[in-house]
Write a protein that holds these residues in place. Structure first.
Motif, PDB file in Angstrom:
ATOM      1  N   MET A   1      14.076   0.755  27.181  1.00 28.82           N
ATOM      2  CA  MET A   1      14.972   0.205  26.500  1.00 28.82           C
ATOM      3  C   MET A   1      14.743   0.518  24.970  1.00 28.82           C
ATOM      4  N   SER A   2      16.021   0.924  24.249  1.00 31.83           N
ATOM      5  CA  SER A   2      15.829   1.265  23.084  1.00 31.83           C
ATOM      6  C   SER A   2      15.908   0.004  22.064  1.00 31.83           C
ATOM      7  N   GLU A   3      15.425   0.514  20.749  1.00 27.76           N
ATOM      8  CA  GLU A   3      15.338  -0.782  19.953  1.00 27.76           C
ATOM      9  C   GLU A   3      16.442  -1.556  19.542  1.00 27.76           C
ATOM     10  N   ARG A   4      17.687  -0.660  19.912  1.00 26.06           N
ATOM     11  CA  ARG A   4      19.099  -1.275  19.554  1.00 26.06           C
ATOM     12  C   ARG A   4      19.361  -2.339  20.701  1.00 26.06           C
ATOM     13  N   PHE A   6      17.495  -3.608  22.763  1.00 24.79           N
ATOM     14  CA  PHE A   6      16.506  -4.856  22.699  1.00 24.79           C
ATOM     15  C   PHE A   6      17.144  -5.776  21.487  1.00 24.79           C
ATOM     16  N   ASP A   7      17.561  -5.523  20.505  1.00 25.73           N
ATOM     17  CA  ASP A   7      18.188  -6.136  19.265  1.00 25.73           C
ATOM     18  C   ASP A   7      19.428  -6.806  19.984  1.00 25.73           C
ATOM     19  N   VAL A   8      20.229  -6.346  20.633  1.00 30.88           N
ATOM     20  CA  VAL A   8      21.471  -6.740  21.235  1.00 30.88           C
ATOM     21  C   VAL A   8      21.052  -7.981  22.118  1.00 30.88           C
ATOM     22  N   LEU A  10      18.074  -9.639  22.320  1.00 30.47           N
ATOM     23  CA  LEU A  10      17.694 -10.761  21.653  1.00 30.47           C
ATOM     24  C   LEU A  10      18.593 -11.703  20.974  1.00 30.47           C
ATOM     25  N   ARG A  11      19.786 -10.943  20.468  1.00 30.18           N
ATOM     26  CA  ARG A  11      20.646 -11.862  19.645  1.00 30.18           C
ATOM     27  C   ARG A  11      21.369 -12.616  20.621  1.00 30.18           C
ATOM     28  N   GLN A  12      21.844 -11.844  21.938  1.00 32.87           N
ATOM     29  CA  GLN A  12      22.361 -12.662  23.021  1.00 32.87           C
ATOM     30  C   GLN A  12      21.609 -13.981  23.426  1.00 32.87           C
ATOM     31  N   GLY A  13      20.184 -13.605  23.453  1.00 33.33           N
ATOM     32  CA  GLY A  13      19.510 -14.841  24.079  1.00 33.33           C
ATOM     33  C   GLY A  13      19.386 -15.874  22.807  1.00 33.33           C
ATOM     34  N   LEU A  14      19.258 -15.650  21.633  1.00 35.48           N
ATOM     35  CA  LEU A  14      19.168 -16.461  20.628  1.00 35.48           C
ATOM     36  C   LEU A  14      20.402 -17.301  20.747  1.00 35.48           C
TER      37      LEU A  14
END
Length: 50
Positions: A1-4, A6-8, A10-14
């Motif tokens: 999994m790329s950093e991008r 992962f960021d997406v 993480l934001r969806q989870g938040l």
């Protein structure tokens, strides 16, 4: 999994977590409580957009 990716995710989870918290507080008719600059704030959950 790329950093991008992962960021997406993480934001969806938040966003999903915040939505669930607001919905739960609406069901329980309880204010949302948080701290801002060291001061406790109370917010009516019915005024928060989800």
């Amino acid at each position: 999994m790329s950093e991008r990716e992962f960021d997406v995710k993480l934001r969806q989870g938040l966003q999903e977590t915040a939505k669930n918290v607001v919905e739960q507080h609406r069901r329980d008719n309880q204010p949302l409580i948080f701290s801002e600059n060291g001061q406790v704030k109370f917010v009516d959950p019915f005024t928060v957009a989800i």
